[in-house]
Design a protein around this motif. Structure first.
Motif, short mmCIF file in Angstrom:
data_model
loop_
_atom_site.label_atom_id
_atom_site.label_comp_id
_atom_site.label_asym_id
_atom_site.label_seq_id
_atom_site.Cartn_x
_atom_site.Cartn_y
_atom_site.Cartn_z
N LEU A 83 0.82 -1.21 0.00
CA LEU A 83 0.00 0.00 0.00
C LEU A 83 0.86 1.26 0.00
CD1 LEU A 83 -2.74 -1.03 2.60
CD2 LEU A 83 -2.92 -1.02 0.11
N PRO A 84 0.34 2.34 -0.59
CA PRO A 84 1.07 3.61 -0.56
C PRO A 84 1.11 4.18 0.85
CG PRO A 84 -1.13 3.94 -1.44
CD PRO A 84 -0.96 2.46 -1.28
N VAL A 85 2.05 5.07 1.10
CA VAL A 85 2.18 5.68 2.43
C VAL A 85 2.15 7.20 2.29
CG1 VAL A 85 3.65 5.94 4.47
CG2 VAL A 85 3.56 3.74 3.27
N GLY A 86 1.37 7.85 3.15
CA GLY A 86 1.41 9.30 3.19
C GLY A 86 0.11 9.98 2.85
N LYS A 87 -0.19 11.05 3.56
CA LYS A 87 -1.37 11.85 3.28
C LYS A 87 -1.17 12.67 2.02
CE LYS A 87 -3.41 12.42 7.89
NZ LYS A 87 -4.78 12.10 7.49
N GLY A 88 -2.27 13.08 1.42
CA GLY A 88 -2.22 13.92 0.23
C GLY A 88 -2.16 13.17 -1.07
N ILE A 89 -2.14 11.84 -1.01
CA ILE A 89 -2.17 11.05 -2.24
C ILE A 89 -3.50 11.23 -2.95
CG2 ILE A 89 -2.19 8.68 -3.17
CD1 ILE A 89 -0.23 7.94 -0.93
N LEU A 90 -4.57 11.28 -2.16
CA LEU A 90 -5.92 11.48 -2.70
C LEU A 90 -6.39 12.90 -2.45
CD1 LEU A 90 -7.67 8.22 -1.40
CD2 LEU A 90 -6.68 8.61 -3.66
N GLN A 91 -7.18 13.41 -3.40
CA GLN A 91 -7.86 14.69 -3.20
C GLN A 91 -9.26 14.43 -2.66
OE1 GLN A 91 -8.13 17.38 -6.48
NE2 GLN A 91 -5.92 17.71 -6.63
N TRP A 92 -9.80 15.40 -1.91
CA TRP A 92 -11.18 15.27 -1.45
C TRP A 92 -12.11 15.27 -2.65
CZ3 TRP A 92 -12.48 14.29 3.54
CH2 TRP A 92 -11.49 14.50 4.51
N PRO A 93 -13.07 14.34 -2.69
CA PRO A 93 -13.95 14.23 -3.86
C PRO A 93 -15.05 15.29 -3.93
CG PRO A 93 -14.51 12.55 -2.24
CD PRO A 93 -13.27 13.24 -1.73
N ILE A 94 -15.16 16.10 -2.87
CA ILE A 94 -16.16 17.16 -2.82
C ILE A 94 -15.49 18.45 -2.39
CG2 ILE A 94 -18.23 18.00 -1.63
CD1 ILE A 94 -19.21 15.21 -1.38
N THR A 95 -15.90 19.56 -3.00
CA THR A 95 -15.41 20.87 -2.58
C THR A 95 -16.13 21.27 -1.29
OG1 THR A 95 -15.10 21.44 -4.90
CG2 THR A 95 -15.09 23.26 -3.32
N ASN A 96 -15.45 22.01 -0.43
CA ASN A 96 -16.03 22.44 0.86
C ASN A 96 -16.50 21.24 1.67
OD1 ASN A 96 -15.64 25.16 0.12
ND2 ASN A 96 -17.59 25.17 -0.97
N THR A 97 -15.56 20.39 1.98
CA THR A 97 -15.87 19.11 2.61
C THR A 97 -16.25 19.24 4.09
OG1 THR A 97 -14.30 18.02 1.16
CG2 THR A 97 -14.98 16.80 3.10
N MET A 98 -17.30 18.46 4.47
CA MET A 98 -17.63 18.29 5.89
C MET A 98 -17.95 16.82 6.12
SD MET A 98 -20.58 20.00 8.28
CE MET A 98 -20.78 19.45 9.99
N MET A 99 -17.15 16.15 6.95
CA MET A 99 -17.36 14.73 7.22
C MET A 99 -18.42 14.54 8.29
SD MET A 99 -14.48 11.81 7.96
CE MET A 99 -14.18 12.26 9.67
N VAL A 124 -28.15 16.90 -2.81
CA VAL A 124 -28.40 16.20 -4.07
C VAL A 124 -27.94 17.08 -5.23
CG1 VAL A 124 -30.16 15.28 -5.61
CG2 VAL A 124 -30.33 14.88 -3.16
N GLY A 125 -27.15 16.50 -6.13
CA GLY A 125 -26.68 17.24 -7.29
C GLY A 125 -25.32 17.87 -7.13
N THR A 126 -24.64 17.64 -5.99
CA THR A 126 -23.29 18.17 -5.80
C THR A 126 -22.31 17.41 -6.69
OG1 THR A 126 -23.76 18.74 -3.49
CG2 THR A 126 -21.46 18.55 -4.11
N PRO A 127 -21.45 18.10 -7.45
CA PRO A 127 -20.48 17.41 -8.31
C PRO A 127 -19.51 16.56 -7.48
CG PRO A 127 -20.68 19.70 -8.96
CD PRO A 127 -21.41 19.56 -7.65
N ILE A 128 -19.29 15.33 -7.92
CA ILE A 128 -18.35 14.41 -7.27
C ILE A 128 -17.14 14.25 -8.19
CG2 ILE A 128 -18.01 12.10 -6.34
CD1 ILE A 128 -20.07 13.86 -4.83
#
Length: 233
Positions: A83-99, A124-128
């Protein structure tokens, strides 16, 4: 030449807005069609409607438990050295993210005891967007069960697959190549969902598969050994 370039940029912007408007109309019509389908199945009879909803809910819980048991076994066999190591490999799939829900034990009374991804608030309808460039390896629709409308992307040498669930509309096809940040679909509340949001999971590539449910006939569910998306975002 400068004027021509400005006009071309403006035309591209207008086309993007026009395409987005068309997608939003498709999403709205899809939501209406789903409601009409339920009403037609029950012929507007309240008792029959409630009976159908109860039956679906029981099946949903059975499917979630089925996924939970299988993926727990797969997680035990993960080879972390691949597996890869380290944060920042992936971008958040939604702008203005709230988990709203993290990875692991759910923070609400769910039908499962392990949440295999993270949930992100999204009307509903937020770009992914694609979290990383890769190849589309799955575009499916689980109906009222599990992930509903979903997309899976294999990220090649990183040895991970990302999954995007509960979508209202998918904009990609299997075997299509996408780049980081490309819009692949729009958020919704399809499948086993209590409200509009995006479910985002990360699987190890070698474990990702489609499995036919033993609880619901002809229901094929994406499963695999999941890892915490926050390790790579």
């Amino acid at each position: 030449e400068a004027f021509k370039a400005d006009q071309e940029n403006e035309n591209r912007g207008l086309k993007s807005l026009y395409d987005n408007l068309g997608d939003q109309k498709t999403i709205t019509q899809g939501v209406k069609n789903e409601k009409d389908k339920l009403l037609n199945q029950t012929k507007n009879k309240e008792k029959e409607y409630q009976k159908l909803i109860s039956s679906i809910d029981q099946q949903r819980k059975g499917v979630e438990q089925e996924i939970n048991v299988l993926e727990a076994k797969l997680r035990q066999a993960i080879d972390k050295s691949k597996l890869p190591v380290g944060k920042g490999i992936l971008q958040w799939p939604i702008t203005n993210t709230m988990m709203t829900q993290g990875y692991g034990k759910p923070n609400w009374n769910a039908a499962y005891d392990f949440h295999n991804g993270i949930d992100l608030r999204a009307a509903v309808g937020t770009p992914i967007k694609a979290a990383l460039s890769g190849k589309i390896v799955g575009v499916g629709d689980n109906g009222r069960y599990s992930y509903g409308k979903w997309i899976a992307i294999d990220h090649g040498s990183f040895n991970i697959v990302t999954l995007y669930g509960h979508l209202s509309l998918q904009k990609v096809k299997v075997n299509q190549m996408v780049e980081t940040g490309d819009v692949i679909g729009y958020s919704g509340s399809t499948g086993y969902s209590t409200g509009p949001h995006l479910h985002f999971s990360v699987f190890t590539s070698e474990s990702y598969m489609l499995l036919e449910s033993s609880k619901v006939a002809n229901l094929f569910i994406p499963i695999g050994a999941t890892i915490n998306p926050l390790d790579y975002l």
